[in-house]
Design a protein around this motif. Structure first.
Motif, PDB file in Angstrom:
ATOM      1  N   LEU A   2      78.287 -44.647 -82.813  1.00 54.64           N
ATOM      2  CA  LEU A   2      78.650 -43.655 -83.821  1.00 54.64           C
ATOM      3  C   LEU A   2      79.256 -44.391 -85.007  1.00 54.64           C
ATOM      4  O   LEU A   2      80.312 -45.011 -84.887  1.00 54.64           O
ATOM      5  CB  LEU A   2      79.664 -42.652 -83.261  1.00 54.64           C
ATOM      6  N   GLU A   3      78.560 -44.352 -86.134  1.00 58.19           N
ATOM      7  CA  GLU A   3      79.041 -45.039 -87.321  1.00 58.19           C
ATOM      8  C   GLU A   3      78.536 -44.336 -88.567  1.00 58.19           C
ATOM      9  O   GLU A   3      77.562 -43.567 -88.516  1.00 58.19           O
ATOM     10  CB  GLU A   3      78.595 -46.498 -87.323  1.00 58.19           C
ATOM     11  N   GLN A   4      79.190 -44.594 -89.672  1.00 59.41           N
ATOM     12  CA  GLN A   4      78.768 -44.003 -90.923  1.00 59.41           C
ATOM     13  C   GLN A   4      77.391 -44.527 -91.315  1.00 59.41           C
ATOM     14  O   GLN A   4      77.061 -45.685 -91.045  1.00 59.41           O
ATOM     15  CB  GLN A   4      79.767 -44.318 -92.027  1.00 59.41           C
ATOM     16  N   PRO A   5      76.579 -43.692 -91.949  1.00 57.76           N
ATOM     17  CA  PRO A   5      75.257 -44.159 -92.382  1.00 57.76           C
ATOM     18  C   PRO A   5      75.384 -45.213 -93.480  1.00 57.76           C
ATOM     19  O   PRO A   5      76.401 -45.281 -94.186  1.00 57.76           O
ATOM     20  CB  PRO A   5      74.592 -42.879 -92.905  1.00 57.76           C
ATOM     21  N   ALA A   6      74.349 -46.008 -93.630  1.00 62.76           N
ATOM     22  CA  ALA A   6      74.340 -47.031 -94.675  1.00 62.76           C
ATOM     23  C   ALA A   6      74.395 -46.377 -96.056  1.00 62.76           C
ATOM     24  O   ALA A   6      73.964 -45.231 -96.244  1.00 62.76           O
ATOM     25  CB  ALA A   6      73.081 -47.879 -94.555  1.00 62.76           C
ATOM     26  N   LYS A   7      74.929 -47.109 -97.018  1.00 67.79           N
ATOM     27  CA  LYS A   7      75.100 -46.546 -98.357  1.00 67.79           C
ATOM     28  C   LYS A   7      73.778 -46.097 -98.966  1.00 67.79           C
ATOM     29  O   LYS A   7      73.708 -45.080 -99.675  1.00 67.79           O
ATOM     30  CB  LYS A   7      75.781 -47.569 -99.270  1.00 67.79           C
ATOM     31  N   ASP A   8      72.700 -46.869 -98.730  1.00 69.10           N
ATOM     32  CA  ASP A   8      71.418 -46.495 -99.318  1.00 69.10           C
ATOM     33  C   ASP A   8      70.782 -45.297 -98.625  1.00 69.10           C
ATOM     34  O   ASP A   8      69.742 -44.799 -99.068  1.00 69.10           O
ATOM     35  CB  ASP A   8      70.454 -47.680 -99.327  1.00 69.10           C
ATOM     36  N   GLU A   9      71.383 -44.834 -97.519  1.00 63.44           N
ATOM     37  CA  GLU A   9      70.890 -43.642 -96.829  1.00 63.44           C
ATOM     38  C   GLU A   9      71.798 -42.440 -97.072  1.00 63.44           C
ATOM     39  O   GLU A   9      71.557 -41.361 -96.526  1.00 63.44           O
ATOM     40  CB  GLU A   9      70.818 -43.895 -95.317  1.00 63.44           C
ATOM     41  N   THR A  10      72.822 -42.627 -97.902  1.00 59.19           N
ATOM     42  CA  THR A  10      73.844 -41.604 -98.077  1.00 59.19           C
ATOM     43  C   THR A  10      73.835 -41.072 -99.500  1.00 59.19           C
ATOM     44  O   THR A  10      73.646 -41.821-100.464  1.00 59.19           O
ATOM     45  CB  THR A  10      75.243 -42.178 -97.771  1.00 59.19           C
ATOM     46  N   LEU A  11      74.051 -39.770 -99.632  1.00 57.12           N
ATOM     47  CA  LEU A  11      74.188 -39.125-100.932  1.00 57.12           C
ATOM     48  C   LEU A  11      75.476 -38.323-100.924  1.00 57.12           C
ATOM     49  O   LEU A  11      75.662 -37.422-100.096  1.00 57.12           O
ATOM     50  CB  LEU A  11      72.998 -38.205-101.210  1.00 57.12           C
ATOM     51  N   GLY A  59      64.136 -32.443-103.326  1.00 60.17           N
ATOM     52  CA  GLY A  59      63.575 -33.767-103.112  1.00 60.17           C
ATOM     53  C   GLY A  59      64.633 -34.847-103.117  1.00 60.17           C
ATOM     54  O   GLY A  59      64.548 -35.829-102.366  1.00 60.17           O
ATOM     55  N   LYS A  60      65.648 -34.667-103.943  1.00 61.25           N
ATOM     56  CA  LYS A  60      66.738 -35.636-104.006  1.00 61.25           C
ATOM     57  C   LYS A  60      67.557 -35.641-102.725  1.00 61.25           C
ATOM     58  O   LYS A  60      68.009 -36.686-102.254  1.00 61.25           O
ATOM     59  CB  LYS A  60      67.629 -35.311-105.203  1.00 61.25           C
ATOM     60  N   LEU A  61      67.744 -34.451-102.148  1.00 54.62           N
ATOM     61  CA  LEU A  61      68.546 -34.336-100.936  1.00 54.62           C
ATOM     62  C   LEU A  61      67.789 -34.739 -99.678  1.00 54.62           C
ATOM     63  O   LEU A  61      68.400 -35.101 -98.663  1.00 54.62           O
ATOM     64  CB  LEU A  61      69.042 -32.894-100.772  1.00 54.62           C
ATOM     65  N   ALA A  62      66.452 -34.664 -99.744  1.00 58.47           N
ATOM     66  CA  ALA A  62      65.634 -34.845 -98.547  1.00 58.47           C
ATOM     67  C   ALA A  62      65.820 -36.220 -97.926  1.00 58.47           C
ATOM     68  O   ALA A  62      65.852 -37.241 -98.621  1.00 58.47           O
ATOM     69  CB  ALA A  62      64.163 -34.620 -98.881  1.00 58.47           C
ATOM     70  N   GLU A  63      65.942 -36.203 -96.603  1.00 57.96           N
ATOM     71  CA  GLU A  63      65.991 -37.406 -95.775  1.00 57.96           C
ATOM     72  C   GLU A  63      67.157 -38.336 -96.117  1.00 57.96           C
ATOM     73  O   GLU A  63      67.133 -39.513 -95.802  1.00 57.96           O
ATOM     74  CB  GLU A  63      64.669 -38.172 -95.845  1.00 57.96           C
ATOM     75  N   LYS A  64      68.178 -37.801 -96.749  1.00 55.99           N
ATOM     76  CA  LYS A  64      69.411 -38.536 -96.984  1.00 55.99           C
ATOM     77  C   LYS A  64      70.515 -37.935 -96.121  1.00 55.99           C
ATOM     78  O   LYS A  64      70.480 -36.736 -95.796  1.00 55.99           O
ATOM     79  CB  LYS A  64      69.824 -38.447 -98.460  1.00 55.99           C
ATOM     80  N   TYR A  65      71.486 -38.750 -95.757  1.00 51.39           N
ATOM     81  CA  TYR A  65      72.693 -38.213 -95.146  1.00 51.39           C
ATOM     82  C   TYR A  65      73.573 -37.686 -96.272  1.00 51.39           C
ATOM     83  O   TYR A  65      74.174 -38.469 -97.016  1.00 51.39           O
ATOM     84  CB  TYR A  65      73.430 -39.284 -94.336  1.00 51.39           C
ATOM     85  N   VAL A  66      73.578 -36.382 -96.428  1.00 50.14           N
ATOM     86  CA  VAL A  66      74.312 -35.756 -97.517  1.00 50.14           C
ATOM     87  C   VAL A  66      75.748 -35.518 -97.069  1.00 50.14           C
ATOM     88  O   VAL A  66      75.997 -34.793 -96.098  1.00 50.14           O
ATOM     89  CB  VAL A  66      73.652 -34.426 -97.941  1.00 50.14           C
TER      90      VAL A  66
END
Length: 260
Positions: free
Chosen positions: A242-251, A144-151
């Motif tokens: 092409l850019e890095q994902p936002a911090k709140d979308e990244t784990l 659940g923690k990993l889900a829908e995040k850019y890991v």
């Protein structure tokens, strides 16, 4: 009887002469141009298979961007790809074993994005029957923690080594755009509405590649040797963000990622 005018007689005689010339195979410039499958093309269809392969590699390197989609079989596993690539990295989707995840590469950084079901079916997570692995509820919580995040995938992780090549334009195209064995041409074809010339390796067992006869000789469709997948190439030169994902979308995952 109806008299035949001298004009009609001359026309009929000329038409008969044209038919005779066609039947006997004598050269008629106009007809030969119409029958030439390379007329109005970029001319690569007149080259040897080796020259065509070199031209298509050069064309592929001459532009920064491409879309690649289809399937690749590697180490006995089939991956379905739909990737947009450029020198700085790539973005798209990868499907394997019925599960799909997003793949994003920006420079040397690699990110995976998937749902809880994907992470739950990784080793140590939920199995196909829904049973939990040794971690039990903690595995579900991790999924659940990993889900829908850019890991963010650590560079030393096995997943990094496995997937980094799927988002690297130069690495991927250099490995794909090589046919194996004796090269030969295999006629004129079409991909969509684009005319192509097909080249083969060892009469197809070493792979086949359809090359555009319109504009630059880009590769358009590849059938890999050994039934190792079929890929199509499109959107050559069409830029994309092409850019890095936002911090709140990244784990930034610490330790080794679960493996599926």
């Amino acid at each position: 009887m109806t008299p035949i005018s001298p004009g009609r007689s001359r026309t009929a005689t000329l038409a008969s002469a044209v038919c005779v010339l066609l039947v006997t195979g004598m050269a008629l410039t106009g007809c030969s141009e119409e029958e030439d499958p390379n007329k109005g093309t970029n001319g690569v269809g007149r080259l040897s298979a080796a020259e065509i392969q070199n031209r298509t590699r050069t064309a592929a390197k001459s532009v920064d961007t491409v879309r690649l989609h289809g399937n690749v079989v590697t180490s006995g596993r089939t991956y379905t790809l739909d990737m947009r690539l450029k020198p700085e990295g790539g973005i798209g989707s990868v499907t394997a074993g019925g599960q799909t995840f997003r793949l994003l590469k920006v420079d040397d950084q690699l990110f995976l994005k998937a749902d809880a079901k994907f992470w739950g079916q990784a080793d140590g997570g939920a199995g196909e029957d829904g049973a939990k692995g040794e971690g039990g509820a903690s595995d579900a919580a991790a999924a659940g923690k990993l889900a829908e995040k850019y890991v963010k995938v650590p560079e030393g992780d096995p997943s990094y080594k496995k997937f980094i090549g799927f988002a690297d334009k130069d690495v991927l195209l250099n490995s794909l755009l090589t046919l194996h064995g004796t090269l030969a041409t295999d006629g004129h074809h079409e991909q969509g509405d684009v005319r192509t010339i097909r080249i083969t390796g060892d009469e197809g067992s070493g792979g086949t590649l359809d090359v555009s006869l319109e504009g630059k000789p880009y590769p358009l469709r590849l059938v890999r040797a050994g039934k190792a997948g079929t890929l199509t190439f499109s959107a050559w030169g069409a830029d994309f963000a092409l850019e890095q994902p936002a911090k709140d979308e990244t784990l930034d995952y610490e330790g080794q990622l679960p493996t599926s």
